[in-house]
Design an enzyme around this catalytic site. Structure first.
Site, mmCIF file in Angstrom:
data_model
loop_
_atom_site.group_PDB
_atom_site.id
_atom_site.type_symbol
_atom_site.label_atom_id
_atom_site.label_comp_id
_atom_site.label_asym_id
_atom_site.label_seq_id
_atom_site.Cartn_x
_atom_site.Cartn_y
_atom_site.Cartn_z
ATOM 1 N N ASP A 251 9.889 38.714 28.349
ATOM 2 C CA ASP A 251 10.469 37.777 27.655
ATOM 3 C C ASP A 251 11.323 37.079 28.349
ATOM 4 O O ASP A 251 11.627 37.417 29.525
ATOM 5 C CB ASP A 251 10.939 38.407 26.116
ATOM 6 C CG ASP A 251 11.173 37.431 25.230
ATOM 7 O OD1 ASP A 251 11.245 36.290 25.316
ATOM 8 O OD2 ASP A 251 11.301 37.743 24.069
HETATM 9 C C1 BGC Z 1 11.753 34.861 22.477
HETATM 10 C C2 BGC Z 1 10.184 34.458 22.788
HETATM 11 C C3 BGC Z 1 9.703 33.074 23.351
HETATM 12 C C4 BGC Z 1 10.643 32.831 24.587
HETATM 13 C C5 BGC Z 1 10.343 31.647 25.089
HETATM 14 C C6 BGC Z 1 12.388 34.110 23.817
HETATM 15 O O1 BGC Z 1 13.773 34.126 23.245
HETATM 16 O O2 BGC Z 1 11.672 35.923 22.122
HETATM 17 O O3 BGC Z 1 9.463 34.742 21.504
HETATM 18 O O4 BGC Z 1 8.240 33.009 23.545
HETATM 19 O O5 BGC Z 1 12.044 32.872 24.138
HETATM 20 O O6 BGC Z 1 10.834 30.616 24.453
#
Ligand code: BGC
Length: 719
Positions: A251
């Site tokens: 993530d």
């Molecule tokens: C989220 C993810 C997301 C990523 C990219 C993170 O803060 O938890 O679900 O894909 O950001 O934007």
């Protein structure tokens, strides 16, 4: 030694007719150490670097899951402000789950895949598939509810759809990412059965059944280790036991340590910070490799996984061009919205509204006008357009009825607004209050959880006062997670839940309210009467203390808890009404004599006896009478959605395989289907059980979790 490219050579990896693995190996052996490390981390918020020498293109990732996110600035965590990145916006994941229509999930996936291709994205960061452990979790709206079986079926459909277009789907967030409170650091402690039976099945189905190409590690820790560097989750289970061959992406900013990432299964590091060269899987990894701290075999494993995804997404070949903002895509968005709307209550058959019987309509509430697509955090979508509930109602009946609008209450509302709304309701033949939540802080959004289950901003009072002024008051709830309704539910004749219903949401709502569409959505999560009735809250096991949350409720999440403890919910899992009636009859359990295929098939007839075309979702739950280890009272193990014309009857068959009878036995290290008696329950919801049948398993079988083949060297070197 890497193999350089000769000027006149046409290397095998560029030959699309060669098998994928051969292409991967050919490209891998040509790459230098530096090139290998270069493709393991970001070079902008949503890309990884190109390697011109080998013709490796820049690779683009995108959120996800409800549409292709807008373009980001190359050098900072901010939208780029382009004008050509508007897309189709699908309803939120919880709305898709409420359709219980797996074919439709696949169709939605195809649309997302086509739009991703048209926008030049190779990896789409969805579906979100964490289990709803608490009704307060800020991202419940993105996920698919509280049940692992329903989530699995819907996620498999979605992923197959996306990947059918040559785009990699990303199952997220792996795993036990069930609250936003302290999400970046909270440590989850849970028992092995809860992990295996509730929180992992959808991911396992994504890997084994849908062949998902990428998995995103969660921000939180599990059992003391960050999920993006969690040896047990990534190496032992995902890659070892399930045989996952694709890549694990962090993530954004979820990686914390070079050795942990290198050795515990992370293959691609992404983040929101711009110092890409200093990412754990960038220079620090390269330095460690040069010094011999990390083995080359581990590096090659990561590179192979990345290359596999590149080949699968046409990085070196001409792929499908994709398509953007087509009428077909918008129609799919509307269909998901329509099928996802859940009719919670409909006394006196007040819905659908008969346009010929009324002359005026008061539409009330801030959510009638609110735009929802561009909110909620990373799942935000820059929709080409968005039909609000008010616009949808005006589109549908504006030329025939006198439609007024009043805000009633809400942010920055003055006291006169409420009286105005009540007056409008009194003067109209019917009132529609569009209430609910939104994507603001502490509502349905990333980074924060909700604080309670109440409707905010005085909406309870608004609804009660409008209802007192007009007996024909209908409430439409726009929300992504359970809310309480006690101040008004008993008095209001009809309540429909539209969730966040995407760019066509307003049209879908109007088509349900006025009867063009017969609602068929069913709840993918329990609506509790009070927060304290919900298991994690009843046990004081949320949001945790001193950095750790313990899942004390174990297996008893959602209806598993309400049923086992016999607690009355406000609306049960699986509930949803229709404008027609469905009768169930002729139940049979057909036992399979053979050694392959399902152990049993549940068969019954569903008849549409209510005089109007409609669709029914019939659900099959399994209850083991005397399991050796305690089990929840019942568990969803099958469902079917059938569309029936008035007076039509259909026989449906729902197979129950060994997994439908099994639970995870941690001591035996596998799934146990125990000899003994079971009850099979067929219901129109988890609480509207139409039939119970007996079934006996006459032998015990154990399906061991496959022994984990170690994928990469896993010991963290001593500093
Ligand atoms: C989220 C993810 C997301 C990523 C990219 C993170 O803060 O938890 O679900 O894909 O950001 O934007």
């Amino acid at each position: 030694m890497p193999f350089p490219l000769e000027a006149d050579e046409r290397p095998l990896y560029l030959d699309a007719s060669q098998p994928r693995e051969a292409r991967v190996e050919d490209l891998l052996r040509r790459m230098t150490l530096e090139e290998k490390v270069a493709i393991l981390h970001g070079d902008s918020p949503f890309s990884t670097p190109a390697i011109a020498r080998l013709g490796i293109p820049r690779r683009w990732l995108s959120d996800g899951p409800h549409g292709v996110r807008e373009e980001f600035a190359p050098d900072r965590w901010e939208p780029a402000g382009h004008t050509d990145d508007f897309v189709t916006c699908m309803p939120a994941g919880i709305a898709l789950a409420a359709t219980w229509n797996r074919a439709l999930a696949q169709t939605e996936g195809q649309v997302i895949g086509q739009e991703a291709r048209a926008r030049g994205k190779q990896i789409m960061l969805g579906p979100g598939m964490n289990i709803q452990r608490t009704p307060l979790c800020g991202r419940n709206f993105e996920y698919m509810g509280e049940d692992p079986f329903l989530t699995s079926r819907m996620a498999v459909g979605y992923i197959r759809g996306v990947q059918s277009q040559g785009v990699a789907s990303c199952a997220k967030h792996f795993a036990v990412n069930n609250q936003e409170w302290d999400r970046l650091s909270i440590n989850v402690e849970l028992d092995e059965r809860a992990l295996r039976e509730l929180y992992l099945p959808a991911f396992e189905a994504a890997v084994r059944e849908a062949g998902v190409l990428t998995v995103m590690g969660a921000y939180n820790k599990m059992r003391g280790q960050f999920c993006c560097e969690n040896d047990y989750l990534l190496n032992v289970i995902l890659k070892g036991q399930w045989g996952f061959q694709g890549l694990v992406v962090s993530d954004w900013g979820g990686a914390h340590d070079t050795a942990g990432c290198v050795l515990h299964g992370l293959d691609l590091e992404m983040g929101t910070e711009g110092n890409y060269d200093q990412y754990y899987l960038a220079r620090p990894y390269l330095d460690g490799l040069r010094k011999g701290v990390y083995p080359i075999a581990g590096l090659d494993d990561k590179v192979r996984r990345n290359l596999r995804v590149m080949f699968a997404t046409y990085a070196f070949d001409a792929g499908p061009p994709g398509s953007l903002n087509t009428a077909e895509h918008q129609a799919v968005s509307r269909q998901v919205a329509e099928e996802g709307i859940v009719l919670l209550k409909n006394d006196r058959h007040i819905l659908p509204l008969d346009v010929s019987a009324i002359k005026s309509l008061a539409v009330i509430g801030e959510n009638a006008l609110a735009l929802q697509a561009h909110g909620g955090g990373s799942s935000t979508v820059k929709a080409l357009y968005e039909i609000t509930p008010l616009a949808g109602i005006i589109n549908r009946v504006g030329d025939r009825l006198n439609v007024t609008y009043s805000k009633g209450c809400g942010q920055n509302a003055g006291p006169g607004l409420l009286d105005q709304a009540v007056r409008a309701a009194r003067e109209a033949d019917a009132a529609i209050v569009v209430a609910g939540l939104g994507h603001g802080r502490y509502f349905d959004t990333e980074e924060t959880d909700r604080k309670d289950l109440k409707l905010p901003c005085g909406q309870d009072e608004l609804i009660a006062r409008v209802r007192a002024a007009n007996a024909n008051t209908i409430v439409v709830l726009v929300a992504g997670s359970p809310v309480t309704m006690d101040p008004w539910l008993a008095d209001v004749p009809a309540v429909a839940l539209s969730w966040y219903s995407g760019m066509e949401g307003g049209n879908a709502i109007a088509r349900v309210l006025f009867g063009d569409v017969n609602p068929s959505g069913k709840l993918p999560c329990t609506f509790p009467k009070r927060l304290e009735d919900s298991p994690a809250h009843a046990l004081g096991a949320y949001p945790g203390a001193n950095g750790t949350v313990r899942y004390e409720e174990g297996l008893l999440v959602g209806y598993r808890y309400f049923d086992t403890k016999d607690i009355e919910p406000l609306f049960p899992f699986g509930h949803g009404l229709s404008y027609t009636r469905f009768d169930y009859s002729n139940f049979k359990i057909i036992k399979n004599g053979g050694s392959t295929g399902p152990l049993a098939t549940v068969q019954f007839d569903i008849a549409n006896t209510g005089g109007r075309t409609g669709a029914e979702v019939a659900q099959v739950y399994v209850h083991q009478i005397q399991p050796t280890l305690p089990r929840p009272f019942k568990e969803l193990k099958g469902f079917v959605k059938v569309m029936l014309a008035a007076d039509e009857k259909q026989t449906v068959s729902i197979p129950l395989d060994e997994a439908a009878f099994s639970y995870y036995d941690p001591e035996k290290g596998g799934w146990l289907a125990e000899k003994g008696d079971f009850e099979i329950l067929v219901g129109a919801s988890s609480r509207d059980i139409r039939w119970r049948g007996d079934f006996a398993l006459n032998q015990t079988s154990l399906k061991k979790a496959a022994a984990s083949a170690p994928v990469t060297p896993r010991t963290i070197p001593k500093k």
